[in-house]
Scaffold this active site. Structure first.
Site, PDB file in Angstrom:
ATOM      1  CE1 TYR A   1      -4.032   2.147   0.918  1.00 39.05           C
ATOM      2  CE2 TYR A   1      -2.471   3.267   2.351  1.00 39.05           C
ATOM      3  CZ  TYR A   1      -3.703   3.224   1.726  1.00 39.05           C
ATOM      4  OH  TYR A   1      -4.594   4.259   1.886  1.00 39.05           O
TER       5      TYR A   1
ATOM      6  CE  LYS B   1      -3.718   4.897  -1.502  1.00 37.87           C
ATOM      7  NZ  LYS B   1      -4.822   5.485  -2.274  1.00 37.87           N
TER       8      LYS B   1
HETATM    9  N1  LIG Z   1      -9.992   6.196   5.221  1.00 39.22           N
HETATM   10  C1  LIG Z   1      -8.743   6.574   5.488  1.00 39.22           C
HETATM   11  O1  LIG Z   1      -8.374   6.742   6.661  1.00 39.22           O
HETATM   12  C2  LIG Z   1      -7.785   6.830   4.359  1.00 39.22           C
HETATM   13  C3  LIG Z   1      -6.535   7.414   4.668  1.00 39.22           C
HETATM   14  C4  LIG Z   1      -5.647   7.687   3.658  1.00 39.22           C
HETATM   15  C5  LIG Z   1      -5.972   7.380   2.350  1.00 39.22           C
HETATM   16  N2  LIG Z   1      -7.184   6.792   2.078  1.00 39.22           N
HETATM   17  C6  LIG Z   1      -7.483   6.518   0.666  1.00 39.22           C
HETATM   18  O2  LIG Z   1      -8.683   7.177   0.323  1.00 39.22           O
HETATM   19  C7  LIG Z   1      -9.344   6.459  -0.732  1.00 39.22           C
HETATM   20  C8  LIG Z   1     -10.789   6.212  -0.360  1.00 39.22           C
HETATM   21  O3  LIG Z   1     -10.817   5.449   0.823  1.00 39.22           O
HETATM   22  P1  LIG Z   1     -12.106   5.244   1.735  1.00 39.22           P
HETATM   23  O4  LIG Z   1     -11.640   5.410   3.113  1.00 39.22           O
HETATM   24  O5  LIG Z   1     -13.234   6.055   1.228  1.00 39.22           O
HETATM   25  O6  LIG Z   1     -12.353   3.689   1.459  1.00 39.22           O
HETATM   26  P2  LIG Z   1     -13.668   2.779   1.577  1.00 39.22           P
HETATM   27  O7  LIG Z   1     -13.167   1.384   1.741  1.00 39.22           O
HETATM   28  O8  LIG Z   1     -14.577   3.329   2.597  1.00 39.22           O
HETATM   29  O9  LIG Z   1     -14.325   2.934   0.128  1.00 39.22           O
HETATM   30  C9  LIG Z   1     -13.597   2.497  -1.011  1.00 39.22           C
HETATM   31  C10 LIG Z   1     -14.516   2.293  -2.197  1.00 39.22           C
HETATM   32  O10 LIG Z   1     -13.697   1.787  -3.274  1.00 39.22           O
HETATM   33  C11 LIG Z   1     -14.343   0.636  -3.836  1.00 39.22           C
HETATM   34  N3  LIG Z   1     -13.321  -0.250  -4.402  1.00 39.22           N
HETATM   35  C12 LIG Z   1     -12.504  -1.100  -3.729  1.00 39.22           C
HETATM   36  N4  LIG Z   1     -11.742  -1.766  -4.598  1.00 39.22           N
HETATM   37  C13 LIG Z   1     -12.067  -1.341  -5.830  1.00 39.22           C
HETATM   38  C14 LIG Z   1     -11.622  -1.674  -7.130  1.00 39.22           C
HETATM   39  N5  LIG Z   1     -10.687  -2.611  -7.340  1.00 39.22           N
HETATM   40  N6  LIG Z   1     -12.170  -1.033  -8.186  1.00 39.22           N
HETATM   41  C15 LIG Z   1     -13.145  -0.102  -7.991  1.00 39.22           C
HETATM   42  N7  LIG Z   1     -13.614   0.229  -6.797  1.00 39.22           N
HETATM   43  C16 LIG Z   1     -13.065  -0.372  -5.718  1.00 39.22           C
HETATM   44  C17 LIG Z   1     -15.115   0.018  -2.694  1.00 39.22           C
HETATM   45  O11 LIG Z   1     -16.157  -0.822  -3.168  1.00 39.22           O
HETATM   46  C18 LIG Z   1     -15.617   1.260  -1.955  1.00 39.22           C
HETATM   47  O12 LIG Z   1     -16.838   1.727  -2.487  1.00 39.22           O
HETATM   48  C19 LIG Z   1      -8.522   5.187  -0.926  1.00 39.22           C
HETATM   49  O13 LIG Z   1      -7.642   5.366  -2.012  1.00 39.22           O
HETATM   50  C20 LIG Z   1      -7.729   5.069   0.358  1.00 39.22           C
HETATM   51  O14 LIG Z   1      -6.558   4.331   0.185  1.00 39.22           O
HETATM   52  C21 LIG Z   1      -8.083   6.515   3.046  1.00 39.22           C
END
Ligand SMILES: NC(=O)c1ccc[n+]([C@@H]2O[C@H](COP(=O)([O-])OP(=O)(O)OC[C@H]3O[C@@H](n4cnc5c(N)ncnc54)[C@H](O)[C@@H]3O)[C@@H](O)[C@H]2O)c1
Length: 253
Positions: free
Chosen positions: A158, A162
Protein backbone atom coordinates in the site's frame (compact mmCIF):
# COMPACT_ATOMS: atom_id res chain seq x y z
CA UNK A 1 -22.49 25.57 -8.77
CA UNK A 2 -18.71 25.41 -8.74
CA UNK A 3 -18.60 22.47 -11.19
CA UNK A 4 -21.37 23.61 -13.55
CA UNK A 5 -21.13 21.90 -16.97
CA UNK A 6 -18.27 19.62 -15.90
CA UNK A 7 -18.29 15.85 -16.36
CA UNK A 8 -16.45 13.89 -13.66
CA UNK A 9 -15.45 10.26 -13.20
CA UNK A 10 -15.02 9.21 -9.57
CA UNK A 11 -13.64 5.74 -8.81
CA UNK A 12 -14.59 3.95 -5.60
CA UNK A 13 -17.65 6.20 -5.36
CA UNK A 14 -19.86 3.49 -3.83
CA UNK A 15 -19.03 4.52 -0.27
CA UNK A 16 -16.67 6.50 1.95
CA UNK A 17 -14.77 9.44 0.51
CA UNK A 18 -15.73 8.61 -3.07
CA UNK A 19 -19.45 8.72 -2.34
CA UNK A 20 -19.11 11.98 -0.40
CA UNK A 21 -17.28 13.51 -3.38
CA UNK A 22 -19.81 12.17 -5.90
CA UNK A 23 -22.72 13.69 -3.96
CA UNK A 24 -20.87 16.99 -3.47
CA UNK A 25 -19.68 17.25 -7.08
CA UNK A 26 -23.23 16.60 -8.35
CA UNK A 27 -24.65 19.20 -5.97
CA UNK A 28 -22.15 21.68 -7.42
CA UNK A 29 -23.43 21.01 -10.95
CA UNK A 30 -21.19 18.21 -12.24
CA UNK A 31 -22.50 15.21 -14.13
CA UNK A 32 -20.91 12.25 -12.39
CA UNK A 33 -19.84 8.80 -13.54
CA UNK A 34 -19.82 6.67 -10.40
CA UNK A 35 -17.24 3.89 -10.78
CA UNK A 36 -17.07 1.04 -8.27
CA UNK A 37 -16.40 -2.68 -8.09
CA UNK A 38 -19.50 -2.99 -5.87
CA UNK A 39 -22.58 -2.54 -8.09
CA UNK A 40 -25.10 -2.26 -5.24
CA UNK A 41 -23.06 0.45 -3.49
CA UNK A 42 -22.40 2.34 -6.73
CA UNK A 43 -26.05 2.30 -7.78
CA UNK A 44 -27.02 3.53 -4.31
CA UNK A 45 -24.74 6.55 -4.78
CA UNK A 46 -26.41 7.26 -8.13
CA UNK A 47 -29.84 7.05 -6.44
CA UNK A 48 -28.77 9.50 -3.72
CA UNK A 49 -27.56 11.96 -6.37
CA UNK A 50 -30.70 11.63 -8.50
CA UNK A 51 -33.02 12.02 -5.51
CA UNK A 52 -31.23 15.29 -4.73
CA UNK A 53 -31.86 16.47 -8.31
CA UNK A 54 -28.39 15.73 -9.71
CA UNK A 55 -27.22 13.73 -12.71
CA UNK A 56 -25.14 10.54 -12.50
CA UNK A 57 -24.63 7.11 -14.06
CA UNK A 58 -23.03 3.98 -12.66
CA UNK A 59 -20.29 2.06 -14.46
CA UNK A 60 -19.07 -1.09 -12.74
CA UNK A 61 -15.30 -1.32 -12.71
CA UNK A 62 -12.37 -2.96 -11.05
CA UNK A 63 -9.80 -0.16 -11.37
CA UNK A 64 -7.06 -2.77 -11.46
CA UNK A 65 -8.32 -3.91 -14.87
CA UNK A 66 -7.47 -1.63 -17.79
CA UNK A 67 -10.55 -2.50 -19.89
CA UNK A 68 -12.82 -1.53 -16.97
CA UNK A 69 -11.15 1.87 -16.74
CA UNK A 70 -11.51 2.35 -20.50
CA UNK A 71 -15.22 1.57 -20.09
CA UNK A 72 -15.46 4.20 -17.36
CA UNK A 73 -14.10 6.86 -19.70
CA UNK A 74 -16.44 5.67 -22.46
CA UNK A 75 -19.39 5.91 -20.04
CA UNK A 76 -18.56 9.59 -19.45
CA UNK A 77 -18.37 10.39 -23.15
CA UNK A 78 -21.38 8.25 -24.15
CA UNK A 79 -23.60 9.52 -21.32
CA UNK A 80 -22.52 13.14 -21.02
CA UNK A 81 -20.51 13.93 -24.19
CA UNK A 82 -17.11 14.74 -22.66
CA UNK A 83 -14.73 14.34 -19.72
CA UNK A 84 -13.37 17.16 -17.55
CA UNK A 85 -12.43 15.59 -14.19
CA UNK A 86 -10.91 12.25 -13.18
CA UNK A 87 -10.95 11.58 -9.45
CA UNK A 88 -8.83 8.49 -8.77
CA UNK A 89 -10.17 7.64 -5.33
CA UNK A 90 -10.53 3.83 -5.24
CA UNK A 91 -8.10 2.05 -2.95
CA UNK A 92 -7.85 -0.88 -0.55
CA UNK A 93 -6.22 -1.16 2.87
CA UNK A 94 -5.83 -4.85 3.60
CA UNK A 95 -3.84 -4.85 6.86
CA UNK A 96 -4.19 -8.62 7.20
CA UNK A 97 -2.77 -9.36 3.72
CA UNK A 98 -0.48 -6.36 3.29
CA UNK A 99 2.49 -7.10 5.50
CA UNK A 100 6.27 -6.79 5.30
CA UNK A 101 7.83 -7.30 1.87
CA UNK A 102 9.68 -10.32 3.22
CA UNK A 103 6.44 -12.08 4.25
CA UNK A 104 3.78 -10.93 1.80
CA UNK A 105 2.25 -13.28 -0.76
CA UNK A 106 3.35 -11.59 -3.98
CA UNK A 107 -0.10 -12.19 -5.52
CA UNK A 108 -1.45 -9.82 -2.85
CA UNK A 109 1.33 -7.32 -3.57
CA UNK A 110 0.30 -7.31 -7.25
CA UNK A 111 -3.43 -6.93 -6.52
CA UNK A 112 -2.84 -4.03 -4.12
CA UNK A 113 -0.55 -2.35 -6.65
CA UNK A 114 -3.07 -2.90 -9.44
CA UNK A 115 -5.80 -1.17 -7.41
CA UNK A 116 -3.83 1.55 -5.61
CA UNK A 117 -1.45 2.54 -8.42
CA UNK A 118 -2.35 1.02 -11.79
CA UNK A 119 -5.99 2.15 -11.53
CA UNK A 120 -4.80 5.77 -11.81
CA UNK A 121 -2.51 4.84 -14.70
CA UNK A 122 -5.40 3.22 -16.60
CA UNK A 123 -8.00 5.97 -16.06
CA UNK A 124 -5.46 8.62 -17.10
CA UNK A 125 -4.19 6.59 -20.06
CA UNK A 126 -7.73 6.46 -21.45
CA UNK A 127 -9.04 9.70 -20.01
CA UNK A 128 -6.27 12.15 -20.97
CA UNK A 129 -7.07 11.98 -24.73
CA UNK A 130 -10.71 12.83 -23.92
CA UNK A 131 -9.63 15.69 -21.65
CA UNK A 132 -7.51 17.06 -24.49
CA UNK A 133 -10.59 17.03 -26.72
CA UNK A 134 -12.49 18.90 -23.98
CA UNK A 135 -9.79 21.60 -23.91
CA UNK A 136 -8.27 20.58 -20.56
CA UNK A 137 -9.27 19.13 -17.24
CA UNK A 138 -8.36 18.25 -13.68
CA UNK A 139 -7.04 14.92 -12.41
CA UNK A 140 -7.12 14.27 -8.67
CA UNK A 141 -5.24 11.32 -7.25
CA UNK A 142 -5.68 10.06 -3.72
CA UNK A 143 -2.46 9.28 -1.92
CA UNK A 144 -2.21 8.91 1.84
CA UNK A 145 -0.17 10.07 4.80
CA UNK A 146 1.15 6.49 4.45
CA UNK A 147 2.94 7.71 1.33
CA UNK A 148 4.77 10.33 3.39
CA UNK A 149 5.90 8.38 6.42
CA UNK A 150 6.77 4.76 7.09
CA UNK A 151 4.44 2.57 9.13
CA UNK A 152 5.49 0.97 12.41
CA UNK A 153 3.34 -2.02 11.41
CA UNK A 154 4.37 -2.66 7.81
CA UNK A 155 1.89 -2.31 4.96
CA UNK A 156 4.57 -2.21 2.29
CA UNK A 157 2.52 -2.74 -0.87
CA UNK A 158 0.00 0.00 0.00
CA UNK A 159 2.68 2.50 1.03
CA UNK A 160 4.79 1.79 -2.05
CA UNK A 161 1.81 2.17 -4.40
CA UNK A 162 0.68 5.42 -2.77
CA UNK A 163 4.24 6.73 -2.79
CA UNK A 164 4.59 6.00 -6.50
CA UNK A 165 1.37 7.95 -7.13
CA UNK A 166 3.09 11.13 -5.93
CA UNK A 167 5.68 11.10 -8.67
CA UNK A 168 3.15 9.90 -11.25
CA UNK A 169 1.03 12.94 -10.31
CA UNK A 170 3.96 15.27 -10.94
CA UNK A 171 4.87 13.59 -14.23
CA UNK A 172 1.29 13.88 -15.52
CA UNK A 173 1.14 17.51 -14.36
CA UNK A 174 4.29 18.45 -16.27
CA UNK A 175 3.56 16.43 -19.43
CA UNK A 176 0.04 17.70 -19.97
CA UNK A 177 0.25 21.27 -18.64
CA UNK A 178 0.43 22.46 -22.26
CA UNK A 179 -2.97 20.79 -22.80
CA UNK A 180 -4.43 22.64 -19.78
CA UNK A 181 -4.71 19.34 -17.91
CA UNK A 182 -3.85 19.72 -14.22
CA UNK A 183 -3.01 16.86 -11.87
CA UNK A 184 -2.76 17.06 -8.08
CA UNK A 185 -2.72 14.58 -5.21
CA UNK A 186 -4.53 14.68 -1.87
CA UNK A 187 -3.03 12.87 1.11
CA UNK A 188 -5.84 12.05 3.55
CA UNK A 189 -5.02 11.38 7.17
CA UNK A 190 -7.23 9.08 9.23
CA UNK A 191 -10.75 9.34 7.81
CA UNK A 192 -13.96 7.93 9.25
CA UNK A 193 -15.02 5.62 6.38
CA UNK A 194 -15.89 1.91 6.03
CA UNK A 195 -12.18 1.33 5.30
CA UNK A 196 -11.32 2.21 8.93
CA UNK A 197 -14.48 1.11 10.73
CA UNK A 198 -13.29 -2.32 11.80
CA UNK A 199 -10.01 -0.92 13.16
CA UNK A 200 -11.87 1.88 14.96
CA UNK A 201 -13.66 -0.77 17.07
CA UNK A 202 -10.38 -1.31 18.96
CA UNK A 203 -10.32 1.33 21.75
CA UNK A 204 -6.55 1.12 22.33
CA UNK A 205 -5.82 1.61 18.64
CA UNK A 206 -8.35 4.43 18.47
CA UNK A 207 -6.78 6.26 21.42
CA UNK A 208 -3.25 5.82 20.06
CA UNK A 209 -4.32 7.26 16.70
CA UNK A 210 -6.28 10.17 18.17
CA UNK A 211 -3.28 11.08 20.34
CA UNK A 212 -1.33 11.69 17.10
CA UNK A 213 -3.92 14.03 15.55
CA UNK A 214 -3.60 17.62 16.85
CA UNK A 215 -7.19 18.46 15.87
CA UNK A 216 -8.26 15.51 18.03
CA UNK A 217 -10.63 13.76 15.65
CA UNK A 218 -10.78 11.54 12.59
CA UNK A 219 -11.54 13.35 9.35
CA UNK A 220 -14.97 12.94 7.82
CA UNK A 221 -15.38 11.90 4.16
CA UNK A 222 -16.65 15.44 3.45
CA UNK A 223 -13.32 16.91 4.63
CA UNK A 224 -11.61 15.17 1.71
CA UNK A 225 -14.50 15.83 -0.68
CA UNK A 226 -14.16 19.57 0.05
CA UNK A 227 -10.47 19.48 -0.90
CA UNK A 228 -11.27 17.47 -4.04
CA UNK A 229 -14.03 19.92 -4.99
CA UNK A 230 -11.53 22.78 -4.88
CA UNK A 231 -9.03 20.84 -7.02
CA UNK A 232 -11.74 19.83 -9.52
CA UNK A 233 -13.01 23.40 -9.87
CA UNK A 234 -11.45 26.30 -11.77
CA UNK A 235 -10.70 27.94 -8.40
CA UNK A 236 -7.50 25.85 -8.34
CA UNK A 237 -6.54 26.75 -11.94
CA UNK A 238 -2.95 27.72 -10.94
CA UNK A 239 -2.37 24.47 -9.01
CA UNK A 240 -0.78 21.46 -10.63
CA UNK A 241 1.71 18.83 -9.54
CA UNK A 242 0.90 19.71 -5.93
CA UNK A 243 0.39 17.61 -2.83
CA UNK A 244 -2.41 18.58 -0.44
CA UNK A 245 -2.25 17.06 3.04
CA UNK A 246 -5.66 16.88 4.77
CA UNK A 247 -4.92 15.12 8.06
CA UNK A 248 -5.93 17.20 11.09
CA UNK A 249 -2.26 18.05 11.63
CA UNK A 250 -0.96 14.44 11.85
CA UNK A 251 2.05 15.07 9.59
CA UNK A 252 2.90 18.31 11.37
CA UNK A 253 3.75 16.53 14.60
N1 LIG B 1 -9.99 6.20 5.22
C1 LIG B 1 -8.74 6.57 5.49
O1 LIG B 1 -8.37 6.74 6.66
C2 LIG B 1 -7.78 6.83 4.36
C3 LIG B 1 -6.54 7.41 4.67
C4 LIG B 1 -5.65 7.69 3.66
C5 LIG B 1 -5.97 7.38 2.35
N2 LIG B 1 -7.18 6.79 2.08
C6 LIG B 1 -7.48 6.52 0.67
O2 LIG B 1 -8.68 7.18 0.32
C7 LIG B 1 -9.34 6.46 -0.73
C8 LIG B 1 -10.79 6.21 -0.36
O3 LIG B 1 -10.82 5.45 0.82
P1 LIG B 1 -12.11 5.24 1.73
O4 LIG B 1 -11.64 5.41 3.11
O5 LIG B 1 -13.23 6.05 1.23
O6 LIG B 1 -12.35 3.69 1.46
P2 LIG B 1 -13.67 2.78 1.58
O7 LIG B 1 -13.17 1.38 1.74
O8 LIG B 1 -14.58 3.33 2.60
O9 LIG B 1 -14.32 2.93 0.13
C9 LIG B 1 -13.60 2.50 -1.01
C10 LIG B 1 -14.52 2.29 -2.20
O10 LIG B 1 -13.70 1.79 -3.27
C11 LIG B 1 -14.34 0.64 -3.84
N3 LIG B 1 -13.32 -0.25 -4.40
C12 LIG B 1 -12.50 -1.10 -3.73
N4 LIG B 1 -11.74 -1.77 -4.60
C13 LIG B 1 -12.07 -1.34 -5.83
C14 LIG B 1 -11.62 -1.67 -7.13
N5 LIG B 1 -10.69 -2.61 -7.34
N6 LIG B 1 -12.17 -1.03 -8.19
C15 LIG B 1 -13.14 -0.10 -7.99
N7 LIG B 1 -13.61 0.23 -6.80
C16 LIG B 1 -13.07 -0.37 -5.72
C17 LIG B 1 -15.12 0.02 -2.69
O11 LIG B 1 -16.16 -0.82 -3.17
C18 LIG B 1 -15.62 1.26 -1.95
O12 LIG B 1 -16.84 1.73 -2.49
C19 LIG B 1 -8.52 5.19 -0.93
O13 LIG B 1 -7.64 5.37 -2.01
C20 LIG B 1 -7.73 5.07 0.36
O14 LIG B 1 -6.56 4.33 0.19
C21 LIG B 1 -8.08 6.52 3.05
Amino acid sequence: MRLKDKVAIITGAGMGQGRAAAVKFAKEGAKVVVGDIDAAAGNETVDIIKKAGGDAVFSQCNVGVEEDCAKLVKAAVDSFGKLNVIYNNAGVLWKDKDVSLVDIDMKNWKTITDICLMGSVYTCRHGVPEMKKAGGGSIINIGSISALTGSTIPQDAYNAAKGALIILTKSIAIQFAKDKIRCNIIHPGMINTPMQHKYMQNPQWLKAVLDCIPLGRFGEPEDIANAALFLASDESSFMTGAEMVVDGGFMAT
